[in-house]
Structures are given as C-alpha cells and as structure tokens.
Write an enzyme that holds these catalytic residues in place. Structure first.
Site, PDB file in Angstrom:
ATOM      1  N   GLN A  71       2.314   0.750   4.552  1.00  0.00           N
ATOM      2  CA  GLN A  71       1.491   1.916   4.854  1.00  0.00           C
ATOM      3  C   GLN A  71       1.435   2.207   6.352  1.00  0.00           C
ATOM      4  O   GLN A  71       1.771   1.376   7.184  1.00  0.00           O
ATOM      5  CB  GLN A  71       0.073   1.700   4.331  1.00  0.00           C
ATOM      6  CG  GLN A  71      -0.042   1.767   2.822  1.00  0.00           C
ATOM      7  CD  GLN A  71      -1.488   1.746   2.366  1.00  0.00           C
ATOM      8  OE1 GLN A  71      -2.023   0.702   2.046  1.00  0.00           O
ATOM      9  NE2 GLN A  71      -2.118   2.904   2.341  1.00  0.00           N
ATOM     10  N   HIS A  72       0.993   3.413   6.657  1.00  0.00           N
ATOM     11  CA  HIS A  72       0.537   3.855   7.971  1.00  0.00           C
ATOM     12  C   HIS A  72       1.616   4.145   9.003  1.00  0.00           C
ATOM     13  O   HIS A  72       1.372   4.921   9.919  1.00  0.00           O
ATOM     14  CB  HIS A  72      -0.412   2.843   8.606  1.00  0.00           C
ATOM     15  CG  HIS A  72      -1.587   2.447   7.782  1.00  0.00           C
ATOM     16  ND1 HIS A  72      -2.447   3.355   7.218  1.00  0.00           N
ATOM     17  CD2 HIS A  72      -2.046   1.229   7.431  1.00  0.00           C
ATOM     18  CE1 HIS A  72      -3.391   2.715   6.558  1.00  0.00           C
ATOM     19  NE2 HIS A  72      -3.170   1.427   6.663  1.00  0.00           N
ATOM     20  N   ASP A 240       2.348   0.335  -0.260  1.00  0.00           N
ATOM     21  CA  ASP A 240       2.566  -0.981  -0.854  1.00  0.00           C
ATOM     22  C   ASP A 240       1.374  -1.486  -1.659  1.00  0.00           C
ATOM     23  O   ASP A 240       1.549  -2.083  -2.730  1.00  0.00           O
ATOM     24  CB  ASP A 240       2.973  -2.000   0.200  1.00  0.00           C
ATOM     25  CG  ASP A 240       2.056  -2.036   1.415  1.00  0.00           C
ATOM     26  OD1 ASP A 240       1.035  -1.321   1.436  1.00  0.00           O
ATOM     27  OD2 ASP A 240       2.367  -2.789   2.360  1.00  0.00           O
TER      28      ASP A 240
END
Length: 481
Positions: A71-72, A240
């Site tokens: 992520q991110h 994820d």
C-alpha cells in the site's frame, strides 16, 4: 478446470500463484526478488512479475488475473506514462514533516486530525501517498513539474499488464495514463479518497501537491481493469492487507494480525472508521466492506535483527525465547528499529530496558524481542477494539508467524487464543480469489476450502504489556527534519 492467477507484489518480492477458480486448489506458483530500499524503480517490479509469472508456468491458460501490492507507495508518471522518479515506498519516512504540516494546515492538533479523519477516514502519516506528494512538491520541484499522474504500486502493475499487451511486453514500453485503474482497498490508503463516500477528495490532493493530477478510476470488487494480450480480464486488484483478508477468508468478527515486513492488525467491518487519534486507519476492503487497520513499521525484521545480534538462525532464536520466563525477568525491547508509524514516531529508535546481570543473556534478549514485537501489535488490537471492533477470533499470518516463539507467546500477550493457518501466500491467494470472482461472477467471491488453522492458547500474562507500556514512551527520538 478454470484457472486464475493472483499476484502479490510486496516490499521484498513478487509472488504469483495459479489456482483452481472453483476450489482454490494450488496448481503452480513462482517468485522473484525485489531490490532493497525505500525507493524503487517501478520497472524492477515489472521485471520481477515477469520472472515470477514465468516460474509459475505463465499466464496463457488462466481465465483472469488480479494484482495485490504494497500500500501507499507513490508512483509519479509524466504525460507519456514514464516514471518521473523512483517510487517512494510506504516505509520511506522522509515525508514525516509533510504529514505534520498537512495536519496543521487543516486546523492543527486534534482539530486538524479530526478534519482529515472525517474527510478520508485516516490521519496522514509519512506512509501515505498524500504526504509523499507534498514532500515531492517541496523538495524536488523540477521533477514535480513533470508529473501528470499519480498511482500506487498495484495500480501501476495492473496498468502495465493491460496497457502494454501483457507480460511478454517490452520492459520499457509505456501507456495511456488515462487507463489507470485501482480499487477501494488501495485507494483508501492514499489520503485523498474517502471510504465513507466512495469518492476522491481531489481538493486535498491539490492542497498537498499544489495542482491537480490524473488519478486512477476506482473500480468495484469485480470491475475489469483491462485485459492481457490474450483477452483475459484483469481484476481491479487491491492493497496487500485487503488481499490478505480475502485470502484467509476473514469475515466480520475476525481480527487478522499479519507479521511481515510491516506488522498489521485489521478487522473486517460493515461501517467505515474515522479515528482522529490516527492510530486506526479507516481503510476499505476488497469486497465492498471496510478494513479498519493499525500498522507498525517494525515486525518480522525485529526477529531477523535480533537473530543477527545473537549470531543464531530464526529457529534457534525461537528456542532461546521459549527457554526464558514470560516477561523476560523485566527485560523489555521497544522495537522501533526503523522509526515507527503507530505510534507516529518516524524518527524514533529502538531501545532495551531492564538490562541487569540476570537479564544479560541471549535467552532473555530473544524473549524480550518477541514480546516487544507482540506488544506493539497488541497496542494495535486495543486501538481497534476502542474503535468498536468485535474480536471473535484472532488469525495470525505472515512470515513472522512461522516462529514457534511468536505462536506460543502471542496468546500470553494478546490475552486470548490465536489461530495460525499453515504458512502460505495469503496476499497472492486473495488476489487469485478476486480473479476467480471476476471470472466466475456472482454476488460474493467463491468459497474456497481453507486448511484448518491450529489454535494456540496460553494463560495471559498482563504484566508483559504493563511493563512494555511503562517504558515505550521513554524511547529515544531524533528531531524530525
């Protein structure tokens, strides 16, 4: 047999699993490493995906494929779809000051935090994409001026699969940035998309970066993000953690504790969360529900680092830890080895407390490291409960869950039994299950048989967490820059 493929593009590697769409039976799999570091050329992910797919026997015979990813991370593209700079990953903390500035600019203190939580379900941290965009605008303005689109690692790989003709395509080819697609789960970790409304907050993106950018279209759980060269549909993919929840079959009442590169504690919920303290991120999941989540930067690598210090392997580390008494006779490790995200201390360092002649043994240090790792996650569990999460069962997954010491000490720290499914690629499995949902249709993802998870139980030892709480705020911290 209808086959589907799931991809897990994690921080450390890319995994590809090919499974039976109806039963979930594993048919074949492949893996390839990613480079180290907190910034990575996205082409390295693409090359690893190609290698992992080839090792898994290729994708020519699958009916659908989905990608799950870390992520991110911030992937910035120019008009031609070329990456402007290496992607900044979730664990890159250089945007810590940017995160603090963004909270201050929406009112500061609790008011600013509350404004962000109400807007997008989460308070910005250094991990979030929105803070990395602010950092880029302020620290690399010449590169920022070239950016026309921003996306996440899983978005970029999904776009690459569909936009360039599939995994046989040339490594350096680009595509139409207007074809970028994402899903609710990953979009909810950007800091500029609201799980509660299902809409982008482009005003917040523009506030952070200084101007508007192209962002991926957000698809529903079974939306089609594109096609491989063969015409095989590509699912929307997800982040994820949302994929792991799908992979282990988590339902409301389940709390998943994942010990990988990062540590995460999350639950499946029917309503969105908005925690103004910033401890709980109000994410969405991959099924249309929500995924309130607490994330720590330091997880399985705490075990790796401790094993390295002691000159042993992980199995011996576990044996040592289990040979020491619960509570390690007062020795406490606060495991902020790479700063920390929850609590928000990006410049913190790790520390050891209670070192005496009695506790200066390999066994005591091994035990304290395992307990410190679990205490940090237990704090996350408490934060979820404070936000209304129901805990019917705890499911322990991730590479760190392979440690016998982690499995046996966790019930003492968490205060309740834990279930530990057999080791597996649950993120890739979740992506594959989503691909099966796309291929087979239906109102819900297919029900796959999941191996029975053995339960670990032990008498709770509250003193472990009490001692940890006494010292965690004493951890040395470097100034934020």
């Amino acid at each position: 047999m209808t086959l589907v493929a799931g991809v897990d593009s994690s921080t450390q590697s890319c995994k590809v699993v090919v499974r039976d769409a109806e039963t979930g039976a594993l048919v074949r799999q492949g893996r390839a490493a990613h480079p180290d570091g907190t910034e990575v050329d996205p082409q390295a992910w693409w090359q690893a995906l190609r290698q992992a797919a080839a090792q898994a026997g290729g994708l020519d015979d699958v009916a659908a494929v989905s990608v799950a990813g870390q992520q991110h991370g911030m992937v910035c593209l120019d008009d031609a779809g070329t990456a402007v700079r290496p992607a900044l990953l979730w664990n890159d903390t250089r945007s810590a000051r940017a995160a603090a500035d963004l909270v201050a600019e929406l009112g500061g203190g609790q008011a600013g935090a509350r404004a962000w939580a109400e807007a997008v379900g989460s308070v910005p941290l250094a991990a979030f994409t929105v803070t990395k965009l602010r950092w880029l605008a302020r620290h690399e303005p010449e590169l920022a001026a070239r950016v026309r689109a921003v996306c996440l690692p899983h978005d970029w790989l999904t776009w690459k699969l569909g936009g360039t003709g599939g995994v046989a395509a040339d490594d350096t080819s680009t595509g139409d940035i207007g074809a970028l697609r994402t899903d609710r789960g990953d979009a909810s970790g950007t800091g500029y998309w609201s799980p509660a409304t299902g809409e982008y907050r482009l005003d917040l993106l523009e506030h952070a970066f200084g101007r508007s950018l192209v962002v991926p279209e957000v698809l529903g759980p079974t939306g089609r993000a594109g096609e491989l060269r063969s015409g095989v549909p590509i699912g929307p993919g997800t982040g994820d953690n949302a994929a792991a929840a799908l992979g282990v079959g988590a339902v409301p009442g389940d709390v998943v504790v994942s010990i990988g590169t990062s540590g995460t504690v999350f639950s499946v919920a029917d309503t969105p969360a908005a925690d103004a303290s910033g401890a709980v991120a109000g994410f969405a999941d991959a099924t249309g529900r929500f995924l309130p989540l607490v994330c720590t930067l330091n997880a399985a690598r705490v075990l790796d680092a401790t094993a390295t210090m002691l000159g042993v392997d992980l199995d011996e580390l576990a044996r040592l830890a289990l040979s020491a008494p619960a509570g390690a006779d007062g020795l406490v490790v606060v495991p902020y080895l790479e700063g920390e995200r929850t609590p928000n201390r990006p410049q913190a360092t790790g520390s050891v407390h209670g070192l005496t002649l009695r506790t200066a043994t390999p066994a005591h240090l091994a035990r304290a490291a395992v307990e410190g790792l679990l205490c940090a996650l237990a704090d996350g569990l408490a934060a979820l409960v404070a936000q209304g999460a129901t805990v019917d069962r705890i499911i322990l997954v991730g590479g760190g869950a392979r440690s016998e010491a982690v499995r046996r000490i966790a019930p003492q720290v968490f205060g309740c039994p834990v279930r530990v499914p057999p080791p597996g690629e649950y993120v890739a499995d979740g992506a594959a299950r989503q691909a099966a949902w796309v291929a087979l249709g239906g109102a819900q993802p297919p029900s796959w048989t999941i191996e029975e998870a053995p339960e670990y139980d032990a008498t709770p030892v509250p003193a472990i967490r009490h001692r940890y709480a006494d010292v965690r705020d004493l951890t040395a911290s470097r100034p934020t820059v």
